[in-house]
Every structure is written in structure tokens, then in C-alpha cells.
Design an enzyme around this catalytic site. Structure first.
Site, PDB file in Angstrom:
ATOM      1  N   HIS A 156      -6.853  -7.305  -9.157  1.00 59.42           N
ATOM      2  CA  HIS A 156      -6.191  -6.102  -8.759  1.00 59.42           C
ATOM      3  C   HIS A 156      -7.620  -5.015  -7.447  1.00 59.42           C
ATOM      4  O   HIS A 156      -8.697  -4.854  -8.367  1.00 59.42           O
ATOM      5  CB  HIS A 156      -5.124  -5.711 -10.085  1.00 59.42           C
ATOM      6  N   ASP A 233      -9.759  -6.809 -17.651  1.00 63.90           N
ATOM      7  CA  ASP A 233      -9.057  -5.937 -17.040  1.00 63.90           C
ATOM      8  C   ASP A 233      -7.823  -6.527 -17.922  1.00 63.90           C
ATOM      9  O   ASP A 233      -7.101  -7.600 -17.617  1.00 63.90           O
ATOM     10  CB  ASP A 233      -8.807  -6.093 -15.643  1.00 63.90           C
ATOM     11  N   GLN A 236      -2.146  -7.294 -16.720  1.00 59.01           N
ATOM     12  CA  GLN A 236      -1.439  -7.571 -17.394  1.00 59.01           C
ATOM     13  C   GLN A 236      -1.050  -8.392 -18.448  1.00 59.01           C
ATOM     14  O   GLN A 236      -0.235  -9.566 -18.578  1.00 59.01           O
ATOM     15  CB  GLN A 236      -1.077  -8.773 -16.143  1.00 59.01           C
ATOM     16  N   LYS A 259       2.959  -0.739 -18.614  1.00 59.20           N
ATOM     17  CA  LYS A 259       3.436  -2.155 -18.746  1.00 59.20           C
ATOM     18  C   LYS A 259       3.948  -2.564 -19.700  1.00 59.20           C
ATOM     19  O   LYS A 259       4.446  -3.615 -19.791  1.00 59.20           O
ATOM     20  CB  LYS A 259       2.250  -2.651 -17.646  1.00 59.20           C
ATOM     21  N   CYS A 399      -1.393  -4.847  -4.341  1.00 60.43           N
ATOM     22  CA  CYS A 399      -2.728  -4.220  -4.847  1.00 60.43           C
ATOM     23  C   CYS A 399      -4.069  -5.061  -4.952  1.00 60.43           C
ATOM     24  O   CYS A 399      -4.736  -5.128  -5.693  1.00 60.43           O
ATOM     25  CB  CYS A 399      -2.978  -3.667  -6.259  1.00 60.43           C
TER      26      CYS A 399
END
Ligand SMILES: Cc1ncc(COP(=O)(O)O)c(C=O)c1O
Length: 444
Positions: A156, A233, A236, A259, A399
């Protein structure tokens, strides 16, 4: 104040609820998992006011931001109604309780991601800010000219642009890992790209476009063997799979609450204690200092050193409620249901000859995310026509422009249906029917 409930008691209750939820998660049975995977039933939607209030809405954009359960909305409201005061700044009861609420939340977050010490949980505004802290405050302390920072092409922009800038500032080189046709970073690719010059490897745990889970543990082993650092990261992954930062071998781990069924404006950065202690602050100002003179300042200990300014105490409190909710459902249950949903959705999509899946054809390689295109039809048109059927998907570059460029995706755009455990078979059926409408609209 006199008529208000006893806040300390309410907090104890909140903790007890969270602990019970945590225990429930640990005891999710095989039966619970089988029930959850029955996507024809949906016991979850009623927990989410927006979904309950819009029974015809088919919300398939949870990777952008998830819906919030009532317990999260209630927690946010309760903070303002029962506990509102500026945390850390006051010595009076309300302020002390607001401070305690933040610290309790920090402990919940730590436990949720397997962090050994709650003091290493930095509360930020979102995953982007968390990753910027690492790239802008940590990276300059270790990067030297000629060093390499390694990321994947599927990052991202939030885990890509900060590294472009960090490399430029340090005279380092940004190196990319490219996946194979199934979205997998192979050992051969790792051999080719991770070497003695690799100082930092920053990788997305689960891709927001391909849905694939990257081999973070293996990547960590390799970069550590070179004396480098692993940044993950988790924006997600935290909503979909069990996360344990220690098992992953991460040095830093970032995610966003919104999220994860929590509020907007709340993020987390976990870092290894010695790294957080050694690095300078990112933002400066109130609450992050030890002492200030006319010309100089010294810093508060971690995590306050990285938490300049007034914290969103209500958001932090609600984030703890979101985690308690996720734990009460059970991350194993969530993962099983999402696997069943993704499998059904991809099987139905495979019956539509005009759909091209982006990423692996194997549903088990997609954690909640299915990116695709409708052949010859612009993704924006697809999303707009689906919207007429109240089916909400995402269309665009997500993104991840370098990824779409590398994949050669036309118009630098694709459609993305992202599923959460509160979706069901009817939602998938509506998407499939809607895609049929899209095709007929353009092809008669
Ligand atoms: C993989 C990934 N990383 C980072 C981010 C950035 O999250 P935020 O916008 O909450 O900072 C996103 C948001 O979509 C994402 O999908």
C-alpha cells in the site's frame, strides 16, 4: 457527577467483559467454527447498527473501512458521557480515570497482538502514521548510504512512499520483491533480493489488493540473519487472522483500528522495546517531554515519547471495545467464515466468463479480498452500476499504483470486493447477480 455510575466500577465491568471475551476466544470449539462457516446463516449483522438499519445494503468494502458493532459505538459514547476529561493532564478523578482507560486499552491491544509489554504499544492516528514513525524516526538511525530497504511491489502507498523518502534522505536504495503469478514471494526471489546490504525489510502481512498472506516469518529470519530489521504492515491482517508479533519475528508492527471494527482516527505501532527507546520522537509538543528549557527538551519514556498532543481517549477506549468484540466472536471463527465466503464468491465468479481475477485462483490465498475486473468495462462503471443494486465495492488503484502498473492492469484500476465475517451468502449472491447486470448493460 453525583448521579453518574461509578466509573471505576464500570471499568472493572468492561475489563471483566473483555476478559470473558478473551477466554471465549481461547475456547472457540470445532462446532463454533462449523457454525460460522455456514454462510447461509448470519447471526452477526444484527450487532452492526448500520447493517441492521440498511437491510438491503450489500457492503463489500470492509478492506477500506469496516462497519462498527454497537458495543464500539456505545463505548465511544460512554466515554464522552461518563468519563470525558483530558487524559494525562489532570489530577482530578475524571482525568485520572480517562488516563486509566487509555492504559487498560493499551494492555488489551498488547494482548491482542501478542506484544510482551503494553508500554511498547504506541497509540497513533492510523497505520499510515505508524509506518511513517518507523520510516522517519527509526530508519535514519540505521540507514547509511549504499544500504538497501526491501519492500514488496504489493505494498500500500502507506508502506511505500515513506520508504522512498527514507531511502532518498539516507542515500539508500529501495529494492522490490516481486511475487510469482499466484502472488507468492518465492525463496528464489528472497535469495535474489535480501542480502548483506538489506538494513530494513518492510512488508505487508496481507495484501489489500491480492489478499495474499506474505511469508513474514521467513522474511524476518532472512533479514535478521543479515543484521537488518523487519517492519510489518498489519492493516489487512489484524481483522482476518491471528497475529502474534513475537512469532512473526517483527521489529515493528502497524495497524489501524477502523479496519478492525473500531473507530476512525486510531492506529497502533508496536515496536521492540530497545528500538523504541533508542529512536528519537517523530512529532514533538505536549505530553511527550520529560523537561523543557528555553533551548532544549528531554523526552518522556516510551510510549509517551511518540504520543505528542492530546490523545483521542474516546477512540482509544472504543478500540479496546472493538478488540473485545473481535475476541468474543473469535478470530478463528472469523477466519473460518471468511474462508467460506471467499471460496463461495470465487466459485460463483468462476462461472462468469467475463470476470478476470487478479491474484491467485486459489480462494485460500485470499484473506477477505477478491480483486477482479469485468472484461472491457471500466472498474468505475462496474462499481457505479453495482451501486444501483446497493452493492458497495471499491474500484480504483487501491493505493497500490506500483502493483497495478507491474501487473499491467488496464486503466491502472480494478474492482475489489472485500468481505468480512458479517457478510453472508445473500451478499455474495447479490454481487454475482449485480455483475451479470453490469455485463448485460454493456453487452446487451
Ligand atoms: C495494506 C494497507 N496498509 C496500510 C493502509 C493504510 O491504512 P490507514 O489509511 O488506516 O492509515 C491500508 C489502508 O487501506 C492498507 O490496506
Amino acid at each position: 457527577m453525583a448521579a453518574s455510575p461509578n466509573n471505576a466500577e464500570l471499568d472493572r465491568t468492561a475489563c471483566a467483559v473483555a476478559d470473558a471475551a478473551h477466554a471465549a476466544q481461547a475456547s472457540a470449539t470445532a462446532d463454533d467454527i462449523v457454525c460460522a462457516a455456514n454462510i447461509a446463516e448470519n447471526p452477526y449483522k444484527r450487532d452492526f447498527p448500520l447493517l441492521a438499519n440498511h437491510p438491503d445494503l450489500v457492503f463489500l468494502d470492509s478492506a477500506a473501512t469496516a462497519q462498527r458493532p454497537k458495543v464500539v459505538l456505545d463505548a465511544q459514547r460512554r466515554f464522552y458521557e461518563e468519563m470525558n476529561a483530558n487524559a494525562l493532564r489532570g489530577l482530578y478523578r475524571l482525568s485520572v480515570e480517562a488516563t486509566e482507560a487509555i492504559e487498560i486499552a493499551r494492555q488489551r491491544v498488547a494482548r491482542f497482538i501478542g506484544a510482551p509489554d503494553a508500554h511498547d504499544i504506541v497509540l497513533t492516528r492510523n497505520a499510515s502514521e505508524s509506518l511513517n514513525i518507523v520510516a522517519k524516526a527509526f530508519a535514519p538511525t540505521v540507514l547509511e548510504p549504499g544500504d538497501e530497504v526491501c519492500i514488496t511491489i504489493m505494498e500500500h502507498h502507506s508502506n511505500l512512499i515513506p520508504w522512498q523518502q527514507a531511502c532518498r534522505a539516507a542515500g539508500a536504495k529501495l529494492v522490490y520483491l516481486y511475487p510469482d503469478e499466484n502472488g507468492v514471494i518465492t525463496p528464489e526471489e528472497m535469495d535474489a533480493k535480501i542480502g548483506p546490504k538489506t538494513k530494513i525489510l518492510s512488508v505487508v502481512h496481507v495484501s489489500n489488493v491480492l489478499g495474499v498472506q506474505n511469508p513474514v516469518e521467513e522474511l524476518g529470519r532472512r533479514v535478521h540473519a543479515q543484521g537488518g530489521y523487519l517492519v510489518v504492515d498489519g492493516a489487512q491482517s489484524t481483522p482476518h487472522i491471528h497475529v502474534d508479533v513475537q512469532k512473526l519475528g517483527a521489529d515493528f508492527f502497524a495497524f489501524s483500528a477502523h479496519k478492525l471494527f473500531g473507530p476512525f482516527g486510531m492506529g497502533v505501532l508496536w515496536g521492540r522495546d530497545e528500538l523504541l527507546n533508542a529512536m528519537p520522537p517523530f512529532l514533538t509538543g505536549g505530553e511527550m517531554i520529560d523537561s523543557v528549557t528555553e533551548q532544549d527538551a528531554t523526552w518522556a519514556p516510551v510510549p509517551e515519547k511518540f504520543e505528542a498532543g492530546t490523545q483521542d481517549a474516546a477512540g482509544i477506549y472504543a478500540t479496546a471495545a472493538a478488540i473485545a468484540y473481535v475476541e468474543s466472536v473469535g478470530i478463528d471463527v472469523i477466519a473460518a467464515r471468511e474462508r467460506a465466503l471467499v471460496r463461495y464468491c470465487m466459485e460463483e465468479m468462476a462461472k462468469l466468463p467475463f470476470i478476470t481475477i487478479i491474484g491467485s485462483p486459489d480462494p485460500d490465498m485470499h484473506h477477505g479480498v477478491i480483486s477482479f475486473n469485468v472484461n472491457g468495462i471500466h472498474p468505475h462503471d462496474v462499481a457505479s452500476i453495482l451501486d444501483m443494486d446497493q452493492v458497495a465495492i471499491r474500484a480504483g488503484h487501491h493505493c497500490a499504483q506500483p502493483l497495478l502498473t507491474w501487473l499491467g492492469v488496464e486503466n491502472l484500476a480494478c474492482c475489489r470486493a472485500s468481505l468480512a465475517f458479517y457478510n453472508d451468502k445473500k451478499d455474495v449472491d447479490a454481487l454475482i447477480a449485480g455483475l451479470g447486470n453490469v455485463w448485460r448493460t454493456f453487452n446487451g
